[in-house]
Enzyme design. Structure first.
Site, PDB file in Angstrom:
ATOM      1  N   HIS A 121       0.829  -1.208   0.000  1.00  0.00           N
ATOM      2  CA  HIS A 121       0.000   0.000   0.000  1.00  0.00           C
ATOM      3  C   HIS A 121       0.864   1.260   0.000  1.00  0.00           C
ATOM      4  O   HIS A 121       1.917   1.291   0.634  1.00  0.00           O
ATOM      5  CB  HIS A 121      -0.889   0.052   1.250  1.00  0.00           C
ATOM      6  CG  HIS A 121      -1.858  -1.072   1.375  1.00  0.00           C
ATOM      7  ND1 HIS A 121      -1.475  -2.353   1.727  1.00  0.00           N
ATOM      8  CD2 HIS A 121      -3.209  -1.114   1.207  1.00  0.00           C
ATOM      9  CE1 HIS A 121      -2.543  -3.135   1.769  1.00  0.00           C
ATOM     10  NE2 HIS A 121      -3.600  -2.413   1.460  1.00  0.00           N
ATOM     11  N   LYS A 147      -1.913  -7.918  -4.032  1.00  0.00           N
ATOM     12  CA  LYS A 147      -2.766  -6.750  -3.780  1.00  0.00           C
ATOM     13  C   LYS A 147      -1.904  -5.490  -3.788  1.00  0.00           C
ATOM     14  O   LYS A 147      -0.971  -5.361  -2.995  1.00  0.00           O
ATOM     15  CB  LYS A 147      -3.474  -6.889  -2.430  1.00  0.00           C
ATOM     16  CG  LYS A 147      -4.383  -5.710  -2.078  1.00  0.00           C
ATOM     17  CD  LYS A 147      -4.923  -5.854  -0.658  1.00  0.00           C
ATOM     18  CE  LYS A 147      -5.812  -4.678  -0.286  1.00  0.00           C
ATOM     19  NZ  LYS A 147      -6.207  -4.719   1.148  1.00  0.00           N
TER      20      LYS A 147
END
Length: 220
Positions: A121, A147
């Site tokens: 992230h 992700k």
């Protein structure tokens, strides 16, 4: 199109976690269990309560350094991650930076054949495509389940992140952007190959997150 959803569950007690999980799975394909919202000593109890639902659960124990809430030490966190792995969840979300730094954890997860979702992230910005491409290739060495999430300050940022799907063959890539400018990327990623999108039961857990009901109304 049938949208597959993963409801983020962020409760502060094991019992509330169980109740929310049962409620979410009545309408959603998966849940993300944010164990970092619990006190570390409460995680074992929570695991026992949701044991029957773990085959549909993405388990996350996010440290504060990665935008999470885990309040214990890194040694404690690694120990709990190993405990979660013993319960064989659908996916165990482990940060790319954690896997890079901790070879013992990486080897343990390989030996136990734990299906991991390697995550990365950037809560402040969206890096350029060259950087994202390099990160993606490095993450792919740890798992086919990847992700990548950034913070979109402009509409172009979302397009940049979504362009990763053009190089994502033979992977289960979940890539989108947070924030108002990234909101639609949470839906568009599904059209590009994301196995599911993260939603909430009500109030957003992350910036720009749709609720489960909103997604269901969009998908018809």
């Amino acid at each position: 199109m049938k949208y597959k959803t993963c409801v983020t569950i962020a409760e502060k007690t094991p019992k509330r976690l169980k109740v929310a999980t049962k409620k979410a799975l009545k309408k959603s394909d998966y849940v993300e269990l944010r164990f970092d919202f619990l006190k570390p000593e409460k995680v074992p109890e929570a695991l026992k309560l949701v044991k029957s639902d773990l085959k549909k659960s993405v388990c996350t124990l996010r440290p504060k350094s990665e935008g999470g809430k885990f309040s214990g030490t890194e040694k404690e966190r690694i120990s709990i991650l190993k405990l979660i792995a013993e319960y064989s969840p659908f996916l165990l979300d482990v940060e790319f930076n954690s896997l890079k730094k901790n070879k013992l954890l990486t080897n343990y997860l390989k030996i136990t054949k734990t299906p991991i979702l390697v995550s990365w992230h950037d809560f402040k910005k969206t890096p350029n495509f060259s950087f994202l491409n390099k990160i993606f290739k490095k993450m792919r060495k740890f798992s086919k389940n990847i992700k990548i999430v950034t913070n979109a300050k402009y509409a172009e940022d979302s397009a940049l992140v979504l362009s990763l799907y053009g190089i994502a063959s033979r992977t289960n890539l979940i890539a989108f952007s947070m924030g108002d400018f990234g909101k639609m990327s949470r839906i568009l990623c599904l059209y590009l190959g994301s196995p599911y999108t993260y939603v909430s039961l009500g109030k957003p857990i992350a910036p720009g997150q749709f609720s489960l009901d909103e997604i269901k109304s969009i998908s018809g």
